[in-house]
Write an enzyme that holds these catalytic residues in place. Structure first.
Site, PDB file in Angstrom:
ATOM      1  N   HIS A   1       0.824  -1.157  -0.124  1.00  0.00           N
ATOM      2  CA  HIS A   1       0.117   0.044   0.282  1.00  0.00           C
ATOM      3  C   HIS A   1       0.901   1.264   0.026  1.00  0.00           C
ATOM      4  CE1 HIS A   1      -4.062  -1.465   1.117  1.00  0.00           C
ATOM      5  NE2 HIS A   1      -3.466  -2.615   1.038  1.00  0.00           N
TER       6      HIS A   1
ATOM      7  N   GLU B   1       3.397  -0.225   3.918  1.00  0.00           N
ATOM      8  CA  GLU B   1       3.106   1.048   3.260  1.00  0.00           C
ATOM      9  C   GLU B   1       4.492   1.676   2.700  1.00  0.00           C
ATOM     10  OE1 GLU B   1       0.185   2.493   3.382  1.00  0.00           O
ATOM     11  OE2 GLU B   1      -1.147   1.610   4.927  1.00  0.00           O
TER      12      GLU B   1
HETATM   13 ZN   LIG Z   1      -4.076   1.357   0.885  1.00  0.00          ZN
END
Ligand SMILES: [Zn+2]
Length: 214
Positions: free
Chosen positions: A111, A176
């Protein structure tokens, strides 16, 4: 639709996709000693966070594709499955369901982050119940790689009750790769060079994990 049928259809579809895309077929899946599922977050109607010049779903997919390519090239005996090889919507349930169906040994979800205020750096999540587990081990390796070789500012390993971490029945991390809301960082994570470097970090962390656990 009952779960069994959904996953059977899923299996058929993904075997087809893997074969069509020239990737490992389900036959080589049976010969593999390790099954890795790489999940590019969001997709299709769900664009994820939006930056000034890019969408999260596209960054996630590009990095995920590179991770798959690197691991397929460098890790013999590892079957790599992508939850979405393209820009398409897949529910969180189905992402986790797919990994469970294939009895994956590891699940990596990719992400890009977003924040209202100024924020910078990478962070990797594990489920709160996964402290001290193999999930945490891989998460630490990924964050170390970002900081040591990715030129990134690591915000460390964190816990969150995300659906894909809660529902997967194998070690699982959600990483992330940077803040799309940060102008400077968006520039890096949307660039070819940046995505290459991030993918290299994730792939190297995975290789280190494999060496430790095989
Ligand atoms: Zn996301």
């Amino acid at each position: 639709m009952c779960k069994f049928y959904r996953y059977t259809i899923g299996l058929l579809l993904f075997s087809l996709l893997l074969t069509l895309s020239g990737c490992r077929s389900s036959r080589s899946l049976q010969n593999s000693s390790f099954v890795l599922v790489v999940d590019a977050g969001h997709g299709g109607n769900d664009q994820g966070a939006a930056g000034r010049r890019s969408l999260e779903k596209d960054i996630n997919l590009n990095v995920a594709k590179r991770v798959c390519k690197l691991i397929r090239k460098n890790c013999k005996g590892v079957a790599v499955i992508q939850t979405r090889p393209d820009d398409e919507f897949i529910s969180l349930d189905d992402r986790a369901g797919m990994a469970n169906f294939y009895r994956a040994d590891m699940f990596i979800s990719i992400h890009s982050n977003s924040a209202r205020g100024w924020a910078e750096g990478t962070e990797t999540f594990i489920h709160p119940s996964a402290r001290g587990s193999r999930s945490e081990q891989l998460a630490r390796y990924i964050e170390q790689e970002y900081a040591r070789h990715g030129g990134r500012k690591s915000r460390g390993v964190k816990t969150a009750n995300f659906a894909v971490l809660r529902q997967t029945r194998m070690p699982a991390v959600l990483t992330e790769v940077g803040f799309i809301s940060n102008r400077q960082e968006e520039k890096f994570i949307k660039s070819r060079k940046g995505q290459k470097r991030l993918a290299r970090c994730i792939s190297n962390a995975f290789i280190r994990y494999l060496r430790q656990n095989r």
